[in-house]
Scaffold this active site. Structure first.
Site, mmCIF file in Angstrom:
data_model
loop_
_atom_site.group_PDB
_atom_site.id
_atom_site.type_symbol
_atom_site.label_atom_id
_atom_site.label_comp_id
_atom_site.label_asym_id
_atom_site.label_seq_id
_atom_site.Cartn_x
_atom_site.Cartn_y
_atom_site.Cartn_z
ATOM 1 N N HIS A 71 -2.602 3.370 -4.081
ATOM 2 C CA HIS A 71 -2.464 2.637 -2.944
ATOM 3 C C HIS A 71 -1.548 2.281 -3.542
ATOM 4 C CE1 HIS A 71 -5.932 3.529 -0.554
ATOM 5 N NE2 HIS A 71 -7.084 2.898 -2.210
ATOM 6 N N GLU A 109 -9.854 3.421 -4.524
ATOM 7 C CA GLU A 109 -9.528 4.820 -4.451
ATOM 8 C C GLU A 109 -8.440 5.671 -5.296
ATOM 9 O OE1 GLU A 109 -10.906 4.306 0.106
ATOM 10 O OE2 GLU A 109 -9.442 3.633 -0.600
ATOM 11 N N ASP A 121 1.444 -1.019 -0.576
ATOM 12 C CA ASP A 121 -0.052 0.276 -0.250
ATOM 13 C C ASP A 121 0.874 1.136 0.052
ATOM 14 O OD1 ASP A 121 -2.054 1.781 0.820
ATOM 15 O OD2 ASP A 121 -3.147 0.088 1.579
#
Ligand SMILES: [Zn+2]
Length: 759
Positions: A266, A335, A188
């Site tokens: 990410h 995201e 991440d």
């Protein structure tokens, strides 16, 4: 003699007639149980019969558990009496994960068609044995199998690296609950945790960051104070040998590890290590932090325009695939911010060349390309719901997570032909506070709610709970957030819907906690409630906690020491007449302790009023420009603007710039009494009467909870009737300026502080 024995066995088995009133302490609750009369008494002379290699592999879990939980050393061998017979019978016609357990006074017969089924039977048996040497298992027949094929638990180690020993313990926790998937979030923004031999910088650079656990996450390097880089870096990673060891450990427990390699977003840690696969190479540091603050933003993704990016990711995936036998690879896909793709000439050239409509279709292009690559290696791709944006091949599995129950997305995915694993954040994100996501809320979740078109039932293959790591720096925190929530997850995933029973579940959770305690799992116990952090009094005060749930005891200290099982027991409200610091914790029947609550009872005398001739309405204010990290720090700056105001608030917008305000003057109270002042602010604020700090609401913060409720910080002070010097300090960093001040006291119900302020 031998014949006599056999006869008596037959007699005893016949004596086990039907009975229905026995609580069967197994989580998840078995699909079907029929209890009989009498019990099997398991003791040191009990023999475990396991003949084939597969049976023996499973039997070791039972002998080890009996040793660990019960202090019994049983042997494996051949016996008819006082025996636990484990059998894998491929011709039994049972489903793959099913098992059948028959308990008679003479022993236990456990049958399954596969090693996994036998393993689950053994897990049930281990729970039935509980703890201690006196083991009495009621006679019964269990016919059991899972409701869903996918029963997963996720673990995020990108935010905080927990290490191999904990991961194994976590796998043990999954195994005892008959979960069969560990979804391992290994990469991440905040860290890359898996060794990739071709790209060593992923771990030599991407696995380490500044140790700033006491600060909120920030993606923006220049929002940081200078840092002493001589301090050891914080983080860690798994070598490929570690990974193989963990994968094998999980496989022995019939758990598939599904690795997650996040893309295209990410991915900051990877881009810091290999800037050549980002759009502009601006990523300089792995972002440090230790909890979610208000200033977090998502990082920029891999460059979707460069061929180099795909070569890089395919090479990474090659090594990942070689380490994980899982048929599935999770690629995240959630995201992904598109802003940098809008500016990047290579990404824009890709959009043009591939005739894509926009950056959403560019994301879809990216994911599809990876999906094809994985398929060419015989692996199926899993992604968060966002991978459907811009279209996706139906062979990909979808994890819906957003929204109240994520159901609309699940339906959309099912209609498009995807298999679906339900991960609704409002039920199954275990990183949430216990207060806002209690066990009963989780337990009542159902992945296939009533009214769902039966055409789509089969598409929902299971569920998974997530433990995101932003706010769990230690493995103790992970355990605290996860347990016993995992028990609820297990029961949703395994037990037939009509057999679920909340009250019965609660009783069984109390039993399984005995095993948790022996496994040294830091499971959640609710803290004592009812005491404010601080209480001000002038004569005496009463210490009174709210009633605690059954089975818990409150213990407390008054000498600042940590409460222990030996500390004073709280039985009823009591009075104190001097300043006292109370530290209290709840303890359950196994001695497991809640988080400690600290409550200060401060004795004050009424603070004398001051005389203020020619007082005029309103407070003076002083505005400061600049970036402050605390309310008191504005004192060191020069004000850039001053004036008088009759409202305390973030009246000074100062444009979009950061800054601070100091309000100064007097508050006039109508009578002798204890007054409570409350602050809500974004960011920090403090309120003083004279030199006394009444309430401290300092630090980066939001004025409202995610549910939209105002977050107030309260403080009280004993004041004599009349005027008292008042100072309120406030600072704002970033957007969202907000400040409100409230007062409450004799004859004043809580209201905003105005009218009674002077300078
Ligand atoms: Zn680009």
């Amino acid at each position: 003699m031998k014949n006599l024995f056999v006869l008596s066995v037959v007699f005893l088995m016949v004596a086990c007639g039907p009975r229905k009133d026995v609580q069967i302490n197994v989580i998840p609750k078995p699909a079907k149980v029929e209890t009989g009369k009498g019990s099997f008494l398991l003791n040191e002379k009990t023999v475990i019969v396991a003949k084939t290699d597969d049976e023996k592999k499973v039997s070791h879990f039972l002998t080890n558990a009996l040793k660990k939980f019960n202090g019994l050393q049983v042997t494996e061998g051949d016996a008819v009496n006082n025996a636990i017979v484990l059998t894998i019978d491929g011709n039994s016609g049972m489903a793959a994960e099913a098992y059948r357990m028959v308990v008679s006074k003479n022993g236990v017969r456990l049958t399954a068609s596969s090693p996994a089924g036998l393993f689950y039977g053994v897990q049930s048996l281990i729970q039935l044995c509980g703890t201690g040497k006196d083991i009495s298992i009621p006679c019964m027949t269990i016919e059991d199998k899972p409701r869903f094929a996918w029963r997963g638990m996720h673990l995020d180690e990108a935010r905080h690296f927990q290490g191999k020993e904990f991961v194994k313990k976590f796998i043990d926790m999954l195994a005892m609950h008959k979960l069969n998937v560990l979804h391992w979030h290994l990469t991440d923004d905040q860290g890359w945790r898996i060794e990739i031999k071709r790209y060593p910088k992923l771990t030599s650079i991407g696995a380490w960051r500044e140790d700033r656990r006491g600060e909120p996450w920030s993606i923006d390097d220049d929002q940081r104070l200078p840092y002493d880089t001589s301090k050891p870096f914080y983080g860690g990673f798994y070598t490929q040998d570690d990974i193989r060891e963990i994968v094998a450990y999980a496989a022995e427990r019939y758990i598939t590890i599904v690795p997650e390699i996040e893309m295209p977003g990410h991915s900051r840690a990877a881009l810091v290590a290999y800037p050549e696969v980002s759009c502009f190479g601006k990523e300089k540091k792995v972002p440090p932090g230790g909890y979610v603050g208000e200033h977090w933003d998502f990082s920029d993704p891999y460059c979707a325009g460069k061929e180099e990016t795909f070569v890089f990711l395919q090479n990474v995936l090659d090594e990942v695939i070689s380490l994980f036998p899982s048929p599935y690879i999770h690629i995240g896909g959630d995201e992904c911010t598109k802003r940098v793709w809008k500016k990047c000439p290579l990404c824009q050239a890709r959009i043009k060349k591939e005739k894509l409509k926009d950056e959403f279709e560019l994301q879809s292009y990216f994911i599809r390309r990876i999906e094809k690559y994985l398929a060419s290696k015989g692996k199926r791709m899993i992604g968060w719901q966002e991978i459907m944006e811009g279209g996706m091949d139906p062979s990909a599995l979808i994890m819906p997570w957003r929204g109240d129950d994520a159901l609309p997305v699940a339906l959309e995915a099912a209609q498009k032909g995807h298999q679906v694993i339900m991960v609704p954040s409002s039920y199954l994100y275990f990183n949430g506070d216990w207060e806002s996501m209690e066990l009963s809320h989780i337990y009542h979740y159902d992945p296939i709610p009533e009214g769902l078109d039966s055409n789509y039932h089969a598409a929902i293959i299971g569920l998974e709970a997530c433990i995101w790591g932003e706010n769990t720096p230690s493995f103790r925190d992970v355990e605290y957030q996860t347990m016993p929530r995992m028990a609820a997850l297990a029961e949703i995933g395994w037990t037939p819907k009509e057999k679920k029973d909340w009250k019965d579940f609660v009783a069984r959770v109390e039993k399984i906690k005995a095993l948790y305690k022996q496994m040294d799992i830091n499971y959640y116990v609710p803290s004592p409630r009812g005491l404010p952090e601080k209480t001000v009094f002038t004569a005496t005060a009463t210490v009174a906690f709210d009633t605690v749930p059954e089975g818990l005891l409150i213990r407390y200290t008054t000498d600042s020491s940590e409460p222990s099982v030996k500390s004073s027991l709280y039985e009823k409200p009591f009075e104190i007449s001097s300043t006292t610091l109370i530290k209290a914790a709840a303890f359950d029947r196994y001695g497991q302790k809640s988080k400690t609550v600290v409550a200060l009872f401060e004795k004050q005398s009424f603070r004398k009023a001051v005389s203020v001739p020619h007082a005029e309405k309103g407070l003076r204010y002083f505005i400061y420009a600049g970036r402050f990290r605390g309310a008191d720090l504005i004192d060191k700056a020069m004000p850039c603007q001053t004036g008088v105001t009759d409202t305390l608030g973030a009246l000074v917008k100062n444009g979009d710039k950061d800054g601070g305000i100091r309000f100064e003057g007097y508050v006039e109270v109508p009578a002798d009494g204890i007054y409570t002042f409350s602050l809500a602010s974004n960011d920090g604020s403090k309120l003083y009467i004279g030199d006394y700090l009444v309430t401290d609401n300092d630090g980066y913060r939001s004025a409202f909870s995610r549910r939209g409720e105002m977050i107030l910080s309260h403080g009280s002070i004993a004041l004599a009737k009349g005027m008292h010097p008042l100072v309120v300090k406030y600072f704002d960093w970033g957007s969202g300026e907000y400040l409100k001040v409230f007062i409450e006291g004799p004859g004043i119900s809580r209201r905003e502080l105005k009218d009674i302020i002077f300078h």
